[in-house]
Design a protein around this motif. Structure first.
Motif, mmCIF file in Angstrom:
data_model
loop_
_atom_site.group_PDB
_atom_site.id
_atom_site.type_symbol
_atom_site.label_atom_id
_atom_site.label_comp_id
_atom_site.label_asym_id
_atom_site.label_seq_id
_atom_site.Cartn_x
_atom_site.Cartn_y
_atom_site.Cartn_z
ATOM 1 N N ALA A 5 0.884 -1.286 -0.233
ATOM 2 C CA ALA A 5 -0.076 0.097 -0.098
ATOM 3 C C ALA A 5 1.019 1.331 -0.081
ATOM 4 O O ALA A 5 -0.203 1.971 -0.601
ATOM 5 C CB ALA A 5 -1.262 -0.206 1.207
ATOM 6 N N ILE A 6 1.691 1.014 0.769
ATOM 7 C CA ILE A 6 3.070 2.580 0.784
ATOM 8 C C ILE A 6 4.081 2.193 0.425
ATOM 9 O O ILE A 6 4.690 0.534 0.663
ATOM 10 C CB ILE A 6 2.702 3.153 2.518
ATOM 11 C CG1 ILE A 6 1.258 3.181 2.619
ATOM 12 C CG2 ILE A 6 3.704 3.941 2.694
ATOM 13 C CD1 ILE A 6 1.428 3.584 4.091
ATOM 14 N N SER A 7 5.080 2.975 0.128
ATOM 15 C CA SER A 7 6.386 3.014 -0.499
ATOM 16 C C SER A 7 7.423 3.953 -0.103
ATOM 17 O O SER A 7 7.021 5.362 -0.255
ATOM 18 C CB SER A 7 6.700 3.005 -1.956
ATOM 19 O OG SER A 7 6.464 1.663 -2.380
ATOM 20 N N VAL A 8 7.718 4.096 0.997
ATOM 21 C CA VAL A 8 8.567 5.026 2.108
ATOM 22 C C VAL A 8 9.502 5.200 1.164
ATOM 23 O O VAL A 8 10.479 4.073 1.304
ATOM 24 C CB VAL A 8 8.965 4.431 3.501
ATOM 25 C CG1 VAL A 8 9.186 5.458 4.626
ATOM 26 C CG2 VAL A 8 7.649 4.253 3.954
ATOM 27 N N ILE A 9 10.173 6.278 0.875
ATOM 28 C CA ILE A 9 11.351 7.001 0.110
ATOM 29 C C ILE A 9 11.830 7.941 1.296
ATOM 30 O O ILE A 9 11.915 8.283 1.807
ATOM 31 C CB ILE A 9 10.915 7.613 -1.098
ATOM 32 C CG1 ILE A 9 10.196 8.541 -0.193
ATOM 33 C CG2 ILE A 9 10.126 7.036 -1.964
ATOM 34 C CD1 ILE A 9 10.339 9.950 -1.890
ATOM 35 N N MET A 10 12.990 7.184 0.580
ATOM 36 C CA MET A 10 13.882 7.688 2.326
ATOM 37 C C MET A 10 15.871 7.628 1.290
ATOM 38 O O MET A 10 16.246 7.195 1.153
ATOM 39 C CB MET A 10 14.426 6.854 3.264
ATOM 40 C CG MET A 10 14.995 7.007 4.451
ATOM 41 S SD MET A 10 15.736 5.312 5.887
ATOM 42 C CE MET A 10 13.964 5.693 6.551
ATOM 43 N N ALA A 11 16.070 9.040 1.039
ATOM 44 C CA ALA A 11 17.571 9.089 0.481
ATOM 45 C C ALA A 11 17.961 9.553 1.811
ATOM 46 O O ALA A 11 18.378 9.628 3.569
ATOM 47 C CB ALA A 11 17.970 10.579 -0.056
ATOM 48 N N ALA A 12 19.672 8.393 1.805
ATOM 49 C CA ALA A 12 20.298 8.555 3.488
ATOM 50 C C ALA A 12 21.620 8.584 3.178
ATOM 51 O O ALA A 12 22.692 8.197 1.848
ATOM 52 C CB ALA A 12 20.593 6.901 3.974
ATOM 53 N N TYR A 13 22.602 9.086 4.043
ATOM 54 C CA TYR A 13 23.622 9.571 3.760
ATOM 55 C C TYR A 13 24.449 9.424 5.105
ATOM 56 O O TYR A 13 23.859 10.429 5.953
ATOM 57 C CB TYR A 13 24.131 11.189 3.198
ATOM 58 C CG TYR A 13 25.464 11.809 3.272
ATOM 59 C CD1 TYR A 13 26.178 10.709 1.591
ATOM 60 C CD2 TYR A 13 26.032 12.224 3.211
ATOM 61 C CE1 TYR A 13 27.604 11.483 2.170
ATOM 62 C CE2 TYR A 13 27.532 13.053 3.510
ATOM 63 C CZ TYR A 13 28.367 11.990 2.599
ATOM 64 O OH TYR A 13 29.033 12.619 2.515
ATOM 65 N N ASN A 14 25.565 9.443 5.824
ATOM 66 C CA ASN A 14 26.346 8.810 6.891
ATOM 67 C C ASN A 14 25.171 9.522 8.109
ATOM 68 O O ASN A 14 25.120 10.138 8.891
ATOM 69 C CB ASN A 14 27.106 10.448 7.070
ATOM 70 C CG ASN A 14 28.571 10.594 5.739
ATOM 71 O OD1 ASN A 14 28.623 9.219 5.259
ATOM 72 N ND2 ASN A 14 29.091 11.452 5.520
ATOM 73 N N GLY A 15 24.714 8.862 8.171
ATOM 74 C CA GLY A 15 22.960 8.354 8.960
ATOM 75 C C GLY A 15 23.749 7.062 10.407
ATOM 76 O O GLY A 15 22.367 7.224 10.490
ATOM 77 N N ALA A 16 24.533 6.953 10.105
ATOM 78 C CA ALA A 16 24.570 5.127 10.768
ATOM 79 C C ALA A 16 24.030 5.625 12.357
ATOM 80 O O ALA A 16 23.472 4.520 12.850
ATOM 81 C CB ALA A 16 25.856 4.828 11.444
ATOM 82 N N GLY A 17 24.356 6.634 13.252
ATOM 83 C CA GLY A 17 24.161 6.901 14.159
ATOM 84 C C GLY A 17 22.851 6.881 14.805
ATOM 85 O O GLY A 17 22.721 6.349 15.583
ATOM 86 N N LEU A 18 21.837 7.536 13.719
ATOM 87 C CA LEU A 18 20.137 7.463 13.583
ATOM 88 C C LEU A 18 19.215 6.856 13.278
ATOM 89 O O LEU A 18 18.356 6.732 13.545
ATOM 90 C CB LEU A 18 20.502 9.060 13.781
ATOM 91 C CG LEU A 18 21.377 9.945 13.826
ATOM 92 C CD1 LEU A 18 20.850 11.387 13.348
ATOM 93 C CD2 LEU A 18 20.803 9.684 15.881
ATOM 94 N N ILE A 19 19.792 6.020 12.298
ATOM 95 C CA ILE A 19 19.264 5.552 11.313
ATOM 96 C C ILE A 19 17.979 4.059 11.619
ATOM 97 O O ILE A 19 17.065 3.752 11.418
ATOM 98 C CB ILE A 19 19.508 4.757 9.357
ATOM 99 C CG1 ILE A 19 18.216 4.920 8.930
ATOM 100 C CG2 ILE A 19 20.572 3.566 9.888
ATOM 101 C CD1 ILE A 19 19.418 4.361 7.233
ATOM 102 N N VAL A 20 19.135 3.121 13.107
ATOM 103 C CA VAL A 20 18.744 2.494 13.163
ATOM 104 C C VAL A 20 17.422 2.643 14.317
ATOM 105 O O VAL A 20 15.939 2.633 13.537
ATOM 106 C CB VAL A 20 19.214 1.373 14.255
ATOM 107 C CG1 VAL A 20 18.739 0.838 15.546
ATOM 108 C CG2 VAL A 20 20.376 0.395 13.257
ATOM 109 N N GLU A 21 17.380 3.829 14.850
ATOM 110 C CA GLU A 21 16.136 4.592 15.138
ATOM 111 C C GLU A 21 14.722 4.946 14.167
ATOM 112 O O GLU A 21 13.526 4.892 14.822
ATOM 113 C CB GLU A 21 16.338 5.358 16.423
ATOM 114 C CG GLU A 21 15.124 6.203 17.383
ATOM 115 C CD GLU A 21 16.269 7.392 18.653
ATOM 116 O OE1 GLU A 21 15.214 7.407 19.065
ATOM 117 O OE2 GLU A 21 17.018 7.828 18.037
ATOM 118 N N THR A 22 15.339 5.254 13.128
ATOM 119 C CA THR A 22 14.316 5.531 12.416
ATOM 120 C C THR A 22 13.613 4.236 11.768
ATOM 121 O O THR A 22 11.960 4.151 11.863
ATOM 122 C CB THR A 22 15.146 6.582 11.484
ATOM 123 O OG1 THR A 22 15.353 8.045 11.659
ATOM 124 C CG2 THR A 22 13.848 6.419 9.965
#
Length: 355
Positions: A5-22
């Motif tokens: 139903a949903i596609s979540v789009i995420m651009a990532a750059y140097n986010g190793a410390g925060l992306i897990v929580e997201t």
């Protein structure tokens, strides 16, 4: 493979410390029929490995061949998206558990709506702050606010996939730093834009982020967006008026003098009158539009008083009849003037010492 139903789009750059929580905030969604498309833009930290190792089959990770920036990364993600709806999310922001359920329900119930955002809390230096946008909205208010500011947080928006795919490109590279604002204006031509007034996501505000480091570029691109929207009202003056609105309404920069203060007020009145005449909002929306515009006018006055650029007579004498004082009563204005006077004295003393 079934279509989500949903596609979540995420651009990532140097986010190793925060992306897990997201990603954990996505895993906690009450609405579970979604895919996540992460485009890693050649991170120099462990973002790619962390995203690939998260262990949720709904997540697809794409490693970009070269670093191209957030606009290209989002466009790549949309090209890969299969969902009926497309949800935006940056790698460091957080979804509240009912975000997707509430937005899907709204879009299902309002077929004329092409994009719906939500209110957002702000997380800064470990402190959770309330959002600063209009607390109560209607689609007509959001349409109006898009003419003078950006009333939506990117990581809160969900849009119809068929509408998003009509945008070519999805986000425009030449509008970088204001690409989301530009997208809202473009997709708004395809249908209604709305916002849910409950805080359904948390936006991380970082010192030194792009919004802090690239103010001049953001100002220029946002001015381009509003200039195109203002041509029908202001003709050849559209660019100058757009620059005034971007600097002093969107950017909250102090007006330098009474004349500029007057010009901003006159522009707001002209824009508001044109919108009320051409769009004919319902009574509730009409009241909200007038109130929120007055709030912004009062804020400009308070900033000018507090920075010493204006005096109290400016704030009162220049006030357009249609705008009033917003939330700022006379006591508030006097206090702002006292603060501004003290700062002006401090500046003069510092100048004397320097000379």
């Amino acid at each position: 493979m079934s279509t989500p139903a949903i596609s979540v789009i995420m651009a990532a750059y140097n986010g190793a410390g925060l992306i897990v929580e997201t990603l954990e905030s996505l895993k906690a969604q009450s609405f579970t029929d979604f895919e996540v498309i992460i485009v890693d833009d050649c991170s120099t930290d462990d973002t790619l490995a962390v995203a690939r190792g998260f262990g949720d089959p709904r997540i697809r990770v794409i490693a970009a061949e070269t670093n191209q920036g957030v606009v290209a990364s989002r466009n790549r993600a949309v090209a890969e998206a299969r969902g009926r709806y497309i949800a935006a999310l940056d790698h460091d922001d957080l979804c509240h558990p009912d975000r997707f359920a509430r937005q899907v329900a709204y879009l299902d119930e309002h077929p004329d709506t092409v994009l719906v955002g939500t209110a957002a809390a702000i997380l800064e230096n470990g402190v959770l702050l309330p959002g600063s946008l209009a607390p109560v909205s209607t689609p007509m208010l959001i349409e109006w606010l898009l003419r003078i500011e950006n009333p939506l947080v990117w990581s809160s928006v969900m849009m119809r996939g068929d509408a998003a795919r009509q945008l070519d490109p999805f986000t425009r590279p030449d509008m970088v730093f204001a690409e989301d604002f530009d997208l809202y204006h473009r997709i708004g031509k395809l249908g209604t834009i709305a916002r849910l007034d409950d805080e359904l996501m948390t936006y991380r505000r970082h010192t030194g982020s792009a919004s802090q480091r690239h103010v001049d570029a953001m100002t220029g691109r946002a001015t381009d967006v509003l200039e195109a929207a203002y041509v029908a009202v202001f003709g050849p003056e559209a660019q100058a008026i757009a620059d005034l609105i971007v600097r002093h309404v969107m950017g909250r920069r102090p007006v330098p003098d009474r004349d500029t203060f007057r010009r901003v007020g006159d522009a707001l009145v002209t824009l508001q009158d044109d919108f009320l005449e051409t769009r004919r909002p319902d009574p509730q929306s009409r009241s909200l539009i007038r109130w929120e515009t007055a709030r912004r006018w009062a804020r400009i006055g308070r900033i000018g008083l507090r920075t010493g650029q204006l005096d109290l007579s400016d704030a009162v004498a220049v006030r357009p009849d249609h705008l009033g004082l917003g939330y700022a009563g006379i006591d508030d204005l006097i206090m702002s003037r006292l603060v501004g006077g003290a700062r002006a004295i401090q500046r003069r003393l510092a100048d004397r010492k320097a000379s």
